[in-house]
Design a protein around this motif. Structure first.
Motif, PDB file in Angstrom:
ATOM      1  N   ASN A   1       0.780  -1.236   0.000  1.00  0.00           N
ATOM      2  CA  ASN A   1       0.000   0.000   0.000  1.00  0.00           C
ATOM      3  C   ASN A   1       0.814   1.290   0.000  1.00  0.00           C
ATOM      4  N   GLU A   2       2.054   1.250   0.454  1.00  0.00           N
ATOM      5  CA  GLU A   2       2.877   2.455   0.425  1.00  0.00           C
ATOM      6  C   GLU A   2       3.332   2.745  -1.013  1.00  0.00           C
ATOM      7  N   THR A   3       3.548   4.008  -1.307  1.00  0.00           N
ATOM      8  CA  THR A   3       4.090   4.399  -2.607  1.00  0.00           C
ATOM      9  C   THR A   3       5.604   4.546  -2.477  1.00  0.00           C
ATOM     10  N   TYR A   4       6.344   3.732  -3.204  1.00  0.00           N
ATOM     11  CA  TYR A   4       7.809   3.775  -3.111  1.00  0.00           C
ATOM     12  C   TYR A   4       8.415   3.220  -4.394  1.00  0.00           C
ATOM     13  N   GLN A   5       9.651   3.625  -4.656  1.00  0.00           N
ATOM     14  CA  GLN A   5      10.396   3.070  -5.787  1.00  0.00           C
ATOM     15  C   GLN A   5      11.159   1.823  -5.364  1.00  0.00           C
ATOM     16  N   LYS A   6      11.864   1.948  -4.231  1.00  0.00           N
ATOM     17  CA  LYS A   6      12.669   0.836  -3.722  1.00  0.00           C
ATOM     18  C   LYS A   6      12.629   0.868  -2.201  1.00  0.00           C
ATOM     19  N   ALA A   7      12.725  -0.298  -1.588  1.00  0.00           N
ATOM     20  CA  ALA A   7      12.607  -0.390  -0.126  1.00  0.00           C
ATOM     21  C   ALA A   7      13.647  -1.355   0.434  1.00  0.00           C
ATOM     22  N   ILE A   8      14.067  -1.076   1.664  1.00  0.00           N
ATOM     23  CA  ILE A   8      14.920  -2.008   2.416  1.00  0.00           C
ATOM     24  C   ILE A   8      14.196  -2.379   3.698  1.00  0.00           C
ATOM     25  N   ILE A   9      14.205  -3.663   4.003  1.00  0.00           N
ATOM     26  CA  ILE A   9      13.662  -4.173   5.272  1.00  0.00           C
ATOM     27  C   ILE A   9      14.835  -4.658   6.106  1.00  0.00           C
ATOM     28  N   PHE A  10      15.011  -4.075   7.279  1.00  0.00           N
ATOM     29  CA  PHE A  10      16.130  -4.437   8.142  1.00  0.00           C
ATOM     30  C   PHE A  10      15.691  -5.381   9.259  1.00  0.00           C
ATOM     31  N   THR A  11      16.499  -6.410   9.497  1.00  0.00           N
ATOM     32  CA  THR A  11      16.302  -7.311  10.626  1.00  0.00           C
ATOM     33  C   THR A  11      17.599  -7.353  11.438  1.00  0.00           C
ATOM     34  N   ASN A  12      17.505  -7.881  12.656  1.00  0.00           N
ATOM     35  CA  ASN A  12      18.696  -7.989  13.498  1.00  0.00           C
ATOM     36  C   ASN A  12      19.430  -9.313  13.332  1.00  0.00           C
ATOM     37  N   THR A  13      18.781 -10.311  12.741  1.00  0.00           N
ATOM     38  CA  THR A  13      19.404 -11.632  12.608  1.00  0.00           C
ATOM     39  C   THR A  13      19.289 -12.145  11.181  1.00  0.00           C
ATOM     40  N   ARG A  14      20.212 -12.999  10.821  1.00  0.00           N
ATOM     41  CA  ARG A  14      20.191 -13.616   9.493  1.00  0.00           C
ATOM     42  C   ARG A  14      18.995 -14.542   9.355  1.00  0.00           C
ATOM     43  N   ALA A  15      18.684 -15.274  10.432  1.00  0.00           N
ATOM     44  CA  ALA A  15      17.554 -16.204  10.381  1.00  0.00           C
ATOM     45  C   ALA A  15      16.246 -15.461  10.108  1.00  0.00           C
ATOM     46  N   GLN A  16      16.068 -14.311  10.751  1.00  0.00           N
ATOM     47  CA  GLN A  16      14.855 -13.532  10.527  1.00  0.00           C
ATOM     48  C   GLN A  16      14.813 -12.991   9.101  1.00  0.00           C
ATOM     49  N   ALA A  17      15.974 -12.573   8.587  1.00  0.00           N
ATOM     50  CA  ALA A  17      16.031 -12.077   7.212  1.00  0.00           C
ATOM     51  C   ALA A  17      15.647 -13.186   6.233  1.00  0.00           C
ATOM     52  N   ASP A  18      16.159 -14.388   6.447  1.00  0.00           N
ATOM     53  CA  ASP A  18      15.831 -15.519   5.578  1.00  0.00           C
ATOM     54  C   ASP A  18      14.334 -15.819   5.614  1.00  0.00           C
ATOM     55  N   ARG A  19      13.762 -15.760   6.808  1.00  0.00           N
ATOM     56  CA  ARG A  19      12.337 -16.062   6.984  1.00  0.00           C
ATOM     57  C   ARG A  19      11.472 -15.051   6.215  1.00  0.00           C
ATOM     58  N   ILE A  20      11.758 -13.763   6.398  1.00  0.00           N
ATOM     59  CA  ILE A  20      10.975 -12.722   5.731  1.00  0.00           C
ATOM     60  C   ILE A  20      11.142 -12.815   4.224  1.00  0.00           C
ATOM     61  N   TYR A  21      12.363 -13.008   3.779  1.00  0.00           N
ATOM     62  CA  TYR A  21      12.629 -13.129   2.342  1.00  0.00           C
ATOM     63  C   TYR A  21      11.815 -14.277   1.742  1.00  0.00           C
ATOM     64  N   GLY A  22      11.797 -15.420   2.420  1.00  0.00           N
ATOM     65  CA  GLY A  22      11.036 -16.563   1.925  1.00  0.00           C
ATOM     66  C   GLY A  22       9.551 -16.271   1.818  1.00  0.00           C
ATOM     67  N   ARG A  23       9.008 -15.581   2.826  1.00  0.00           N
ATOM     68  CA  ARG A  23       7.583 -15.225   2.816  1.00  0.00           C
ATOM     69  C   ARG A  23       7.265 -14.264   1.661  1.00  0.00           C
ATOM     70  N   LEU A  24       8.131 -13.282   1.449  1.00  0.00           N
ATOM     71  CA  LEU A  24       7.882 -12.307   0.398  1.00  0.00           C
ATOM     72  C   LEU A  24       7.917 -12.948  -0.987  1.00  0.00           C
ATOM     73  N   VAL A  25       8.921 -13.772  -1.216  1.00  0.00           N
ATOM     74  CA  VAL A  25       9.043 -14.438  -2.515  1.00  0.00           C
ATOM     75  C   VAL A  25       7.842 -15.348  -2.766  1.00  0.00           C
TER      76      VAL A  25
END
Length: 444
Positions: A240-264
């Motif tokens: 819903n936000e209007t943006y060209q490019k976005a970064i999502i920051f996490t504190n752990t690699r495991a959390q980053a992997d989890r979010i990436y998998g959900r988004l894909v």
């Protein structure tokens, strides 16, 4: 105008071709004393033009006729490969009409190939501390004739555990004539100790106080009940936000992997960047984001420094960073060079204290935002007020409707003596019946 600086004509020609016309504030303040040979400590916000502020004086010092290279004349230390690669590109642009040769030495590249390249002896060596130490130990590198040392993002190098490596490398440059230290944050007490060791009668330039950083970026918080609720909020924002490019920051690699998998899985064009990724994968992630092949990058703090992507206008902190300085560097990826940006932090009960400490550090109050479709029950901690339970303490006044407060003793009928509870012994409890909590602060 850059022409007002006492720069060599070859540098001014390159600057003109790059469409650099008006210097930024950090360039106006730092370039003249750097050209004069002063040691500098410069604090300026991310995206303010710090690279040119040290690159142009450095190149001006080294410029000359073509001659055989027999020594490394300048060393630029940086915390990450990405920032080092970006700095090399900038140095090559500015030095295009000179005979000055720059070289990159970072992890993730062939060690033997780097050793062979070092035998050609570049004028300027750009690198990360860990790999440079490896080449020193292997006898591939000499720094005793370095004239200028540049420490870029030195606070981040300390955060990453490079304190000993930095000390050794600066010690190897013992004969240097100038040291330039640039950063977006103060770095705290540890940084002050480093400054005392490596800078000689420095000129201190603070272009932005912490509270003035990222003025072009709106900063919001959205409360969440738990991690699953954060994920739903994240998907809503990306949709819903209007943006060209976005970064999502996490504190752990495991959390980053989890979010990436959900988004894909949901069809979002995303890429991932963290320390477990190979150098080629990390490079590919950044290139795809820059070229627009992917709109969303999921990353740990490895991307918080040295990532300069045009059109990056949304930063989402899925996890609140652990320090004020780290927060500054994360949201500094957006709102760069006068552009507007939006930084949103998703806050659970376990993030609240971190968020509050960052607000105190920045001397700012973040905008509170609610997504009506996904409003949760947690909206921040309830204020603890004196309840008048202890004997001899003030009684809390009643609201007009009588809700949320106890009636005062004057208005409330006394209980029969047999049912009345004994008063608490004087001096054993505080006014609210609790021991005072120690305030926790964060310097960043």
């Amino acid at each position: 105008m850059f022409a007002d600086f006492a720069l060599h004509e070859r540098l001014l020609k390159a600057v003109a071709e790059l469409n650099f016309t008006e210097p930024t504030p950090v360039q106006r303040e730092a370039i003249p004393p750097a050209l004069a040979g002063k040691d500098l400590r410069v604090i300026a916000q991310t995206g303010s033009g710090k690279t040119a502020a040290f690159a142009l004086p450095l190149l001006n010092r080294l410029i000359g006729d073509a001659e055989p290279r027999v020594r490394v004349r300048a060393l630029i230390l940086l915390p990450t490969r990405e920032l080092a690669q970006q700095t090399l590109k900038e140095m090559e642009k500015f030095s295009r009409y000179t005979f000055i040769k720059s070289m990159l030495i970072t992890g993730g590249e062939g060690f033997k190939e780097q050793a062979a390249a070092l035998r050609k002896t570049p004028d300027i060596l750009i690198g990360t501390p860990g790999r440079l130490i490896e080449h020193l130990d292997a006898g591939n590198l000499r720094l005793d004739e370095v004239e200028v040392l540049v420490l870029d993002e030195a606070d981040r190098m300390l955060d990453m555990g490079f304190a000993e490596a930095m000390e050794r490398l600066t010690g190897e440059c013992a004969n240097r004539q100038q040291t330039l230290l640039f950063s977006a944050t103060t770095g705290g007490a540890v940084m002050r100790e480093v400054i005392g060791k490596v800078l000689r009668e420095p000129l201190h330039l603070m272009l932005n106080r912490v509270s003035e950083l990222n003025e072009n970026t709106r900063q919001q918080i959205i409360c969440a009940d738990d991690v699953a609720h954060k994920e739903r909020l994240l998907h809503w924002l990306l949709a819903n936000e209007t943006y060209q490019k976005a970064i999502i920051f996490t504190n752990t690699r495991a959390q980053a992997d989890r979010i990436y998998g959900r988004l894909v899985a949901e069809g979002v064009k995303a890429f991932i960047l963290h320390g477990d990724k190979e150098h080629a994968e990390r490079k590919q992630a950044i290139e795809r984001l820059k070229q627009g092949g992917n709109k969303v990058l999921v990353a740990t703090d490895v991307a918080a420094r040295g990532l300069d992507v045009e059109g990056l206008d949304l930063v989402i902190n899925f996890d609140m960073p652990r320090s004020g300085d780290e927060y500054v560097h994360r949201i500094g990826r957006t709102g760069r060079a006068g552009a507007e940006g939006l930084a949103i932090s998703l806050i659970c009960h376990f993030d609240w204290n971190l968020m509050s400490s960052v607000e105190r550090y920045l001397k700012q109050s973040f905008e509170r935002r609610v997504i009506k479709e996904l409003k949760g029950s947690y909206q921040g901690p309830k204020n603890v007020k004196a309840s008048g339970k202890a004997a001899g303490t003030k009684k809390k006044k009643t609201d007009k409707d009588g809700k949320g407060a106890k009636k005062t003793a004057a208005k409330k009928p006394a209980k029969p003596a047999a049912k009345r509870k004994p008063a608490a012994p004087s001096g054993l409890v505080s006014a609210d019946g609790m021991a005072p909590l120690k305030r926790r602060t964060t310097e960043g």
